[in-house]
Scaffold this motif. Structure first.
Motif, short mmCIF file in Angstrom:
data_model
loop_
_atom_site.label_atom_id
_atom_site.label_comp_id
_atom_site.label_asym_id
_atom_site.label_seq_id
_atom_site.Cartn_x
_atom_site.Cartn_y
_atom_site.Cartn_z
N SER A 50 -0.25 -14.78 -8.99
CA SER A 50 -0.10 -13.69 -8.03
C SER A 50 0.48 -12.43 -8.67
O SER A 50 0.12 -11.31 -8.29
N GLN A 51 1.35 -12.60 -9.64
CA GLN A 51 1.92 -11.43 -10.32
C GLN A 51 0.84 -10.69 -11.11
O GLN A 51 0.82 -9.45 -11.14
N ASP A 52 -0.05 -11.43 -11.73
CA ASP A 52 -1.17 -10.82 -12.45
C ASP A 52 -2.04 -10.03 -11.47
O ASP A 52 -2.46 -8.90 -11.77
N LEU A 53 -2.30 -10.59 -10.30
CA LEU A 53 -3.08 -9.90 -9.28
C LEU A 53 -2.39 -8.61 -8.86
O LEU A 53 -3.02 -7.55 -8.77
N LYS A 54 -1.09 -8.67 -8.61
CA LYS A 54 -0.36 -7.48 -8.18
C LYS A 54 -0.35 -6.41 -9.27
O LYS A 54 -0.46 -5.21 -8.97
N THR A 55 -0.22 -6.84 -10.51
CA THR A 55 -0.24 -5.87 -11.61
C THR A 55 -1.60 -5.17 -11.67
O THR A 55 -1.67 -3.95 -11.87
N ARG A 56 -2.66 -5.92 -11.49
CA ARG A 56 -4.00 -5.33 -11.52
C ARG A 56 -4.21 -4.37 -10.36
O ARG A 56 -4.86 -3.32 -10.52
N ILE A 57 -3.67 -4.69 -9.21
CA ILE A 57 -3.76 -3.78 -8.06
C ILE A 57 -2.98 -2.50 -8.36
O ILE A 57 -3.42 -1.39 -8.05
N ALA A 58 -1.81 -2.64 -8.98
CA ALA A 58 -1.01 -1.47 -9.35
C ALA A 58 -1.76 -0.57 -10.31
O ALA A 58 -1.77 0.66 -10.16
N LEU A 59 -2.42 -1.16 -11.30
CA LEU A 59 -3.19 -0.38 -12.27
C LEU A 59 -4.35 0.33 -11.59
O LEU A 59 -4.68 1.49 -11.92
N LEU A 60 -5.00 -0.36 -10.65
CA LEU A 60 -6.09 0.25 -9.90
C LEU A 60 -5.58 1.45 -9.11
O LEU A 60 -6.19 2.53 -9.10
N ALA A 61 -4.45 1.28 -8.43
CA ALA A 61 -3.90 2.36 -7.61
C ALA A 61 -3.52 3.56 -8.47
O ALA A 61 -3.78 4.71 -8.11
N LEU A 62 -2.89 3.31 -9.61
CA LEU A 62 -2.51 4.41 -10.51
C LEU A 62 -3.75 5.17 -10.99
O LEU A 62 -3.74 6.40 -11.08
N ALA A 113 2.24 1.73 -20.68
CA ALA A 113 1.73 2.68 -21.66
C ALA A 113 0.20 2.77 -21.62
O ALA A 113 -0.38 3.83 -21.88
N ALA A 114 -0.44 1.65 -21.27
CA ALA A 114 -1.90 1.62 -21.23
C ALA A 114 -2.46 2.01 -19.87
O ALA A 114 -3.67 2.10 -19.69
N SER A 115 -1.59 2.25 -18.90
CA SER A 115 -2.02 2.56 -17.54
C SER A 115 -2.28 4.05 -17.37
O SER A 115 -2.06 4.85 -18.29
N ALA A 116 -2.72 4.41 -16.16
CA ALA A 116 -2.94 5.83 -15.85
C ALA A 116 -1.65 6.54 -15.51
O ALA A 116 -1.66 7.74 -15.21
N GLY A 117 -0.53 5.83 -15.58
CA GLY A 117 0.75 6.46 -15.29
C GLY A 117 1.03 7.66 -16.18
O GLY A 117 1.61 8.66 -15.75
N GLY A 118 0.61 7.55 -17.45
CA GLY A 118 0.81 8.66 -18.36
C GLY A 118 0.07 9.92 -17.93
O GLY A 118 0.55 11.04 -18.13
N ARG A 119 -1.09 9.75 -17.32
CA ARG A 119 -1.85 10.91 -16.83
C ARG A 119 -1.10 11.62 -15.72
O ARG A 119 -1.13 12.86 -15.62
N HIS A 120 -0.41 10.84 -14.88
CA HIS A 120 0.38 11.45 -13.80
C HIS A 120 1.46 12.35 -14.39
O HIS A 120 1.66 13.48 -13.94
N ALA A 121 2.16 11.83 -15.39
CA ALA A 121 3.22 12.60 -16.03
C ALA A 121 2.66 13.85 -16.70
O ALA A 121 3.25 14.95 -16.59
N GLN A 122 1.53 13.72 -17.37
CA GLN A 122 0.92 14.87 -18.05
C GLN A 122 0.53 15.96 -17.06
O GLN A 122 0.74 17.15 -17.31
N MET A 123 -0.05 15.56 -15.93
CA MET A 123 -0.46 16.55 -14.93
C MET A 123 0.75 17.24 -14.31
O MET A 123 0.74 18.46 -14.08
#
Length: 202
Positions: A50-62, A113-123
């Protein structure tokens, strides 16, 4: 028997839809198996737990949020860009409350580091450079904007502003006006307090 056509991507998107319906905290592999009318064991070839599923959902949302923000910011600067970015977060949270909650999930450093979170910070930093902010003030401002956006959206979605006037849209607009004014007149750092020689401080 497992239903044909199940993939990790399809399960992740179904999990994201489930999060929007019942809440991110309620998303589990078991709940997802019931959604597809399959056994839990049949999903473990696609998901670890379930944690893997939640992480994947988080990455999708980001990733979804980053794509929306990139589109909204194209050709904008200053307050126009600030407002566009703020509205992306607020609108996404309203449309996808479970996914928005997932985007707040704490990720391990490598995954983050591999997520889209970095794009949020850059923008966000690109917007702040338009206000002539440099480090360390940029980082302070990034934290401020994140706190205001998330705090307002969370309170609004939780019904915290539902029983009083004026309308929350008016308050949201005034909040963005205040942020714009603050960023244009960013305060200088407060010098450390000094004490007379021999003075005792507590």
């Amino acid at each position: 028997m497992a239903r044909a056509g199940l993939t990790t991507e399809r399960l992740t998107r179904a999990g994201a839809e489930l999060a929007d319906e019942v809440g991110f905290d309620q998303v589990t592999v078991s709940a997802l198996a019931r959604r597809f009318d399959v056994t839990v064991a049949s999903l473990y070839s696609h998901l670890k737990n379930s944690q893997d599923l939640k992480t994947r959902i988080a990455l999708l949302a980001l990733a979804e949020l980053a794509a929306r923000a990139s589109d909204a910011l194209a050709g904008r600067a200053g307050k126009d860009a600030l407002t566009a970015l703020a509205n992306v977060y607020r609108d996404y949270a309203r449309e996808h409350p479970g996914r928005y909650a997932a985007a707040q999930l704490r990720l391990d450093p490598e995954t983050a580091a591999a997520s889209a979170g970095g794009r949020h910070a850059q923008m966000t930093r690109a917007i702040l450079r338009g206000y002539d902010l440099t480090e360390p003030d940029q980082t302070h401002a990034v934290r401020l904007l994140g706190s205001v956006f998330h705090g307002y959206v969370s309170l609004e979605m939780g019904g915290g502003f539902s029983h009083s006037a004026p309308d929350t849209q008016e308050t949201w607009s005034r909040t963005l006006d205040a942020l714009d004014a603050l960023l244009r007149n960013w305060p200088a750092p407060t010098p450390p307090a000094t004490h007379p020689a021999g003075a005792v401080t507590r």
